[in-house]
Motif scaffolding. Structure first.
Motif, PDB file in Angstrom:
ATOM      1  N   GLU A 181     -14.448   9.754   9.873  1.00 32.83           N
ATOM      2  CA  GLU A 181     -14.613   8.345  10.375  1.00 32.83           C
ATOM      3  C   GLU A 181     -15.923   7.699   9.804  1.00 32.83           C
ATOM      4  O   GLU A 181     -16.727   8.387   9.792  1.00 32.83           O
ATOM      5  N   ALA A 182     -15.795   6.660   9.399  1.00 29.59           N
ATOM      6  CA  ALA A 182     -16.878   5.520   8.780  1.00 29.59           C
ATOM      7  C   ALA A 182     -16.685   4.269   9.442  1.00 29.59           C
ATOM      8  O   ALA A 182     -15.777   3.799   9.668  1.00 29.59           O
ATOM      9  N   SER A 183     -17.939   3.588   9.574  1.00 32.37           N
ATOM     10  CA  SER A 183     -17.648   2.007   9.933  1.00 32.37           C
ATOM     11  C   SER A 183     -18.314   1.305   8.640  1.00 32.37           C
ATOM     12  O   SER A 183     -19.422   1.520   8.227  1.00 32.37           O
ATOM     13  N   PHE A 184     -17.547   0.174   8.258  1.00 31.15           N
ATOM     14  CA  PHE A 184     -17.761  -0.509   7.238  1.00 31.15           C
ATOM     15  C   PHE A 184     -17.729  -1.935   7.465  1.00 31.15           C
ATOM     16  O   PHE A 184     -17.035  -2.310   8.370  1.00 31.15           O
ATOM     17  N   PHE A 185     -18.892  -2.768   7.002  1.00 30.89           N
ATOM     18  CA  PHE A 185     -19.266  -4.025   7.490  1.00 30.89           C
ATOM     19  C   PHE A 185     -19.128  -4.963   6.302  1.00 30.89           C
ATOM     20  O   PHE A 185     -19.771  -4.607   5.282  1.00 30.89           O
ATOM     21  N   ALA A 186     -18.441  -6.160   6.438  1.00 25.77           N
ATOM     22  CA  ALA A 186     -18.626  -7.115   5.327  1.00 25.77           C
ATOM     23  C   ALA A 186     -18.771  -8.480   6.119  1.00 25.77           C
ATOM     24  O   ALA A 186     -18.138  -8.777   7.169  1.00 25.77           O
ATOM     25  N   THR A 191      -6.886  -8.490   4.156  1.00 25.36           N
ATOM     26  CA  THR A 191      -7.184  -9.048   5.545  1.00 25.36           C
ATOM     27  C   THR A 191      -7.564 -10.371   5.508  1.00 25.36           C
ATOM     28  O   THR A 191      -7.088 -11.390   6.429  1.00 25.36           O
ATOM     29  N   VAL A 192      -8.739 -10.649   4.790  1.00 22.56           N
ATOM     30  CA  VAL A 192      -9.277 -12.110   4.613  1.00 22.56           C
ATOM     31  C   VAL A 192      -8.380 -13.182   4.293  1.00 22.56           C
ATOM     32  O   VAL A 192      -8.074 -14.081   4.842  1.00 22.56           O
ATOM     33  N   LYS A 193      -7.637 -12.529   3.352  1.00 19.24           N
ATOM     34  CA  LYS A 193      -6.432 -13.360   2.815  1.00 19.24           C
ATOM     35  C   LYS A 193      -5.231 -13.843   3.935  1.00 19.24           C
ATOM     36  O   LYS A 193      -4.966 -14.712   4.060  1.00 19.24           O
ATOM     37  N   VAL A 234     -18.812 -11.241  10.722  1.00 19.49           N
ATOM     38  CA  VAL A 234     -18.852 -10.224  10.159  1.00 19.49           C
ATOM     39  C   VAL A 234     -17.749  -9.378  10.578  1.00 19.49           C
ATOM     40  O   VAL A 234     -17.135  -9.198  11.572  1.00 19.49           O
ATOM     41  N   LEU A 235     -16.820  -8.589   9.652  1.00 19.76           N
ATOM     42  CA  LEU A 235     -15.527  -7.765   9.930  1.00 19.76           C
ATOM     43  C   LEU A 235     -16.107  -6.611   9.902  1.00 19.76           C
ATOM     44  O   LEU A 235     -16.656  -6.031   8.859  1.00 19.76           O
ATOM     45  N   TYR A 255     -10.103  -3.073  13.757  1.00 20.90           N
ATOM     46  CA  TYR A 255     -11.088  -3.893  13.440  1.00 20.90           C
ATOM     47  C   TYR A 255     -11.933  -4.494  14.559  1.00 20.90           C
ATOM     48  O   TYR A 255     -11.331  -4.466  15.647  1.00 20.90           O
ATOM     49  N   ASN A 256     -13.167  -4.552  14.278  1.00 21.29           N
ATOM     50  CA  ASN A 256     -13.939  -5.319  15.519  1.00 21.29           C
ATOM     51  C   ASN A 256     -14.294  -6.596  14.670  1.00 21.29           C
ATOM     52  O   ASN A 256     -14.877  -6.758  13.540  1.00 21.29           O
ATOM     53  N   ALA A 257     -14.708  -7.575  15.752  1.00 21.94           N
ATOM     54  CA  ALA A 257     -14.747  -8.929  15.186  1.00 21.94           C
ATOM     55  C   ALA A 257     -16.303  -9.277  15.343  1.00 21.94           C
ATOM     56  O   ALA A 257     -16.832 -10.400  15.561  1.00 21.94           O
ATOM     57  N   ARG A 258     -17.171  -8.132  15.045  1.00 23.26           N
ATOM     58  CA  ARG A 258     -18.648  -8.146  15.664  1.00 23.26           C
ATOM     59  C   ARG A 258     -19.271  -6.971  14.889  1.00 23.26           C
ATOM     60  O   ARG A 258     -18.628  -6.086  14.108  1.00 23.26           O
ATOM     61  N   PHE A 259     -20.640  -6.951  14.835  1.00 19.99           N
ATOM     62  CA  PHE A 259     -21.302  -5.823  14.193  1.00 19.99           C
ATOM     63  C   PHE A 259     -21.230  -4.532  15.162  1.00 19.99           C
ATOM     64  O   PHE A 259     -20.837  -5.004  16.521  1.00 19.99           O
ATOM     65  N   GLY A 260     -21.239  -3.410  14.743  1.00 21.95           N
ATOM     66  CA  GLY A 260     -21.134  -2.157  15.827  1.00 21.95           C
ATOM     67  C   GLY A 260     -22.494  -2.002  16.528  1.00 21.95           C
ATOM     68  O   GLY A 260     -23.374  -2.392  15.920  1.00 21.95           O
ATOM     69  N   ASP A 261     -22.536  -1.540  17.570  1.00 22.77           N
ATOM     70  CA  ASP A 261     -23.448  -1.294  18.267  1.00 22.77           C
ATOM     71  C   ASP A 261     -23.220   0.283  18.471  1.00 22.77           C
ATOM     72  O   ASP A 261     -22.403   0.741  19.609  1.00 22.77           O
TER      73      ASP A 261
END
Ligand code: AMP
Ligand code: GLY
Length: 425
Positions: free
Chosen positions: A191-196, A252-254, A266-267, A283-289
């Motif tokens: 697993e990995a978390s990616f942010f855009a 997803t953005v499209k 942030v996605l 998906y999360n609608a925020r930054f990860g903590d």
């Protein structure tokens, strides 16, 4: 610029720390904040779920931008209410926040836009859900549709356990969040978390991090909000990033544009890197903590123009650079977490730890009393360290942890084990 940051955990402390470095900042408010945030921002006693209170404060103080840390205010429509008041908000509308708030919504979106993810079914009736198990093989992944504070996912090893979980969830175990469930195929991989960042149309890719969800060493014990994190994530190569952008983030953005709910903020894509390539877990609608904290430490330059650009449809043409150094984060938690734990025990020598070279300490669940700093939550402190290698960053972070005097706390001793194993090779 005057900024209102919403939230009061380690994620928000790291955002406040980064925003406070901006030459464009005039005043930084944080609601409700925490003692660590209180050293760099004006904390305001408004709960992060008090949408009306937050809008009122932002309006009367004429803030230029509201930055939202947690998901709950977004799901409650904070961004929509701020839009009505003409205040830019870094964070999605209620409709767009469905990417986090409804797992079924995301799965249908993946199906319609050919986004790689686990095969699935959506159910409200227990007998149909049980019948669907015939088409799947163990382990069975069963999820409550709505927000369930990270506890709504069960991986059932046996058919019996899967059936019991279906009946529990649809029987009201998670209240409204479990009125519908998703059953999906189990994906093997890392697993990995990616942010855009996105303004709804343009996308600015950030970087990936990995966290440790289980409470105890060896990835054992119950799931938590995250016991540690690090970045870079070696599994997340350039080639993987290109695929994630092309196959997952861009469609997803499209899709959200097509649905009339462009996604702003942030996605956060939770990904499984499988033998067939990257697949979306959620998906999360925020930054990860705690992922946000390691991202903030590795980010070069000013974050404020990027947050504002995302909030105001101006992200096109922006860029961001990152330090090559690795960052590691260890969570110090109260003994008993994620189960029952005590509040109020005294924590000493946090400043000594924070003064060590390359180290920053972010507060998550602390409180300042007349006696000094005390524990006030499950995850209490985030100790971060930068270093030229993952090994160096991790060792430094643990030295800082050892400096802190808090007998009632604990941490995992093996944060970054995957990173260390890859660096050995
Ligand atoms: P989620 O809340 O959807 O991120 O799920 C929590 C955790 O369950 C994830 O971080 C994964 O470790 C695991 N998980 C969720 N869905 C799957 C899946 N389809 N296959 C394998 N593991 C999964
Ligand atoms: N660390 C995972 C999350 O924030 O959901």
């Amino acid at each position: 610029m005057d900024i209102l940051l919403v939230g009061g955990g380690g994620r928000e402390h790291s955002l406040a720390w980064k925003i406070a470095q901006s030459p464009q900042l005039t005043r930084l408010f944080c609601a409700p904040g925490n003692p660590g945030i209180g050293e760099i921002a004006a904390t305001v006693e408004i709960a992060d779920t008090d949408v009306e209170g937050l809008v009122k404060f932002a309006t009367s103080n004429r803030v230029d931008l509201v930055v939202v840390g947690p998901e709950a205010p977004l799901a409650a429509g904070l961004a929509d209410r701020l839009a009505e008041a003409n205040i830019p908000c870094f964070g999605p509308s209620q409709a767009a926040a469905q990417l986090e708030a409804s797992k079924g919504f995301v799965k249908d979106l993946c199906r319609d836009y050919n986004i790689p993810t686990a095969a699935y079914g959506r159910f409200t009736a227990p007998d149909e859900a049980v019948a669907f198990l015939d088409k799947m093989k163990a382990p069975f992944v069963i999820k409550a549709d709505g927000l369930a504070a990270g506890k709504g996912v069960i991986i059932a090893e046996t058919r019996e356990e899967a059936e019991a979980t279906i009946h529990d969830m649809l029987g009201g175990q998670f209240g409204g969040a479990g009125a519908e469930i998703v059953i999906e195929e189990f994906m093997e991989g890392e697993e990995a978390s990616f942010f855009a960042l996105t303004d709804g149309y343009s996308i600015l890719p950030f970087i990936a991090a990995q966290d440790h969800k289980r409470a105890f060493d060896g990835d054992q014990g119950p799931n938590t909000g995250g016991m540690g994190a690090y970045s870079p994530a070696p599994v997340f190569t350039r080639a993987i990033e290109d695929r994630v952008m092309a196959e997952i983030i861009q469609p997803t953005v499209k899709a959200m544009q097509d649905k009339g709910a462009p996604y702003v903020g942030v996605l956060f894509a939770g990904l499984m890197i499988t033998d067939d390539g990257p697949k979306l877990i959620e998906y999360n609608a925020r930054f990860g903590d705690p992922e946000c904290q390691v991202l903030m430490r590795r980010m070069k330059g000013d974050i404020l123009p990027l947050l504002l650009a995302a909030a105001t449809g101006d992200l096109k043409g922006t860029s961001v650079d990152w330090h090559d150094d690795a960052c590691a984060l260890i969570v110090l938690a109260a003994q008993g977490y994620p189960g029952k734990y005590e509040k109020g025990s005294r924590i000493k020598r946090v400043r000594d730890a924070a003064a060590m070279p390359g180290v920053e300490v972010f507060h998550a669940g602390t409180k300042l009393t007349d006696d000094g700093l005390v524990a006030n939550g499950g995850r209490v402190l985030n100790i971060t360290a930068m270093g030229p290698t993952g090994k160096d960053a991790i060792a430094k972070a643990y030295r800082a942890v050892d400096t802190i005097d808090w007998p009632e706390g604990f941490c995992r001793q093996d944060i970054g084990w995957r990173l260390l194993a890859r660096e050995e090779v």
